[in-house]
Design a protein around this motif. Structure first.
Motif, PDB file in Angstrom:
ATOM      1  N   LEU A  80       0.833  -1.209   0.000  1.00  0.00           N
ATOM      2  CA  LEU A  80       0.000   0.000   0.000  1.00  0.00           C
ATOM      3  C   LEU A  80       0.862   1.251   0.000  1.00  0.00           C
ATOM      4  N   HIS A  81       1.918   1.257   0.797  1.00  0.00           N
ATOM      5  CA  HIS A  81       2.833   2.401   0.837  1.00  0.00           C
ATOM      6  C   HIS A  81       3.418   2.641  -0.556  1.00  0.00           C
ATOM      7  N   HIS A  82       3.885   1.584  -1.188  1.00  0.00           N
ATOM      8  CA  HIS A  82       4.474   1.701  -2.518  1.00  0.00           C
ATOM      9  C   HIS A  82       3.453   2.223  -3.529  1.00  0.00           C
ATOM     10  N   MET A  83       2.274   1.638  -3.532  1.00  0.00           N
ATOM     11  CA  MET A  83       1.250   2.054  -4.498  1.00  0.00           C
ATOM     12  C   MET A  83       0.819   3.502  -4.281  1.00  0.00           C
ATOM     13  N   ASN A  84       0.625   3.896  -3.041  1.00  0.00           N
ATOM     14  CA  ASN A  84       0.114   5.237  -2.767  1.00  0.00           C
ATOM     15  C   ASN A  84       1.189   6.312  -2.861  1.00  0.00           C
ATOM     16  N   ASP A  85       2.437   5.960  -2.601  1.00  0.00           N
ATOM     17  CA  ASP A  85       3.514   6.945  -2.694  1.00  0.00           C
ATOM     18  C   ASP A  85       4.142   7.004  -4.082  1.00  0.00           C
ATOM     19  N   ASP A  86       4.307   5.855  -4.718  1.00  0.00           N
ATOM     20  CA  ASP A  86       5.022   5.809  -5.999  1.00  0.00           C
ATOM     21  C   ASP A  86       4.116   5.665  -7.222  1.00  0.00           C
ATOM     22  N   HIS A  87       2.878   5.268  -7.011  1.00  0.00           N
ATOM     23  CA  HIS A  87       1.994   4.999  -8.157  1.00  0.00           C
ATOM     24  C   HIS A  87       0.607   5.620  -7.988  1.00  0.00           C
ATOM     25  N   ASN A 105      -3.138   4.470  -9.483  1.00  0.00           N
ATOM     26  CA  ASN A 105      -4.355   4.261  -8.694  1.00  0.00           C
ATOM     27  C   ASN A 105      -5.538   4.975  -9.349  1.00  0.00           C
ATOM     28  N   MET A 106      -5.329   6.217  -9.783  1.00  0.00           N
ATOM     29  CA  MET A 106      -6.400   6.979 -10.443  1.00  0.00           C
ATOM     30  C   MET A 106      -6.818   6.303 -11.743  1.00  0.00           C
ATOM     31  N   ALA A 116      -8.029   8.585  -5.561  1.00  0.00           N
ATOM     32  CA  ALA A 116      -8.042   7.124  -5.452  1.00  0.00           C
ATOM     33  C   ALA A 116      -6.828   6.695  -4.647  1.00  0.00           C
ATOM     34  N   VAL A 117      -7.078   5.963  -3.574  1.00  0.00           N
ATOM     35  CA  VAL A 117      -6.019   5.487  -2.690  1.00  0.00           C
ATOM     36  C   VAL A 117      -6.232   3.990  -2.479  1.00  0.00           C
ATOM     37  N   MET A 118      -5.182   3.214  -2.680  1.00  0.00           N
ATOM     38  CA  MET A 118      -5.288   1.780  -2.414  1.00  0.00           C
ATOM     39  C   MET A 118      -5.300   1.582  -0.908  1.00  0.00           C
ATOM     40  N   THR A 119      -6.313   0.864  -0.408  1.00  0.00           N
ATOM     41  CA  THR A 119      -6.486   0.718   1.037  1.00  0.00           C
ATOM     42  C   THR A 119      -6.319  -0.704   1.550  1.00  0.00           C
ATOM     43  N   GLN A 140     -10.074   3.254  -2.101  1.00  0.00           N
ATOM     44  CA  GLN A 140     -11.082   4.234  -1.719  1.00  0.00           C
ATOM     45  C   GLN A 140     -11.028   5.312  -2.780  1.00  0.00           C
ATOM     46  N   ILE A 141     -12.139   5.492  -3.464  1.00  0.00           N
ATOM     47  CA  ILE A 141     -12.204   6.535  -4.469  1.00  0.00           C
ATOM     48  C   ILE A 141     -13.111   7.647  -3.961  1.00  0.00           C
TER      49      ILE A 141
END
Length: 104
Positions: A14-21, A25-26, A43-46, A56-57
């Motif tokens: 989740l950290h990787h997806m939300n910080d780097d990607h 996510n959008m 859009a945030v991967m939860t 969560q969109i």
């Protein structure tokens, strides 16, 4: 029953997806969320498990949950998560007519 990954594994992904990607996510959210006249503004991967990922969109300031199944079906290994997220990204690009970036 869906495979549950260790909490530290989920947190790292989740950290990787939300910080780097965040843009990915959008893209995934735009491609897989139910149709609406309201645009997705965040859009945030939860979460994730062996059956898919959860985002969560936000539309019009209101949050909603989006669950997307892994393209290849259920998984049980951490190394499989990257493959499935890349496949989701590629499928999202295809659905939206976007050119996917190369994967290394």
């Amino acid at each position: 029953m869906s495979h549950i990954f260790e909490s530290d594994v989920v947190a790292a992904i989740l950290h990787h997806m939300n910080d780097d990607h965040a843009a990915d996510n959008m893209l995934i959210a735009r491609a897989f969320a139910s149709p609406s006249d309201l645009p997705i503004t965040a859009a945030v991967m939860t979460d994730l498990d062996g059956d898919g990922g959860v985002w969560q969109i936000t539309r019009a300031g209101l949050p909603e949950e989006l669950r997307v199944a892994w393209p290849s079906g259920s998984i049980t290994e951490r190394r499989e998560v990257r493959r499935e997220i890349v496949a989701l990204y590629d499928d999202a690009c295809d659905a939206l007519g976007e050119e996917p970036r190369p994967h290394d």
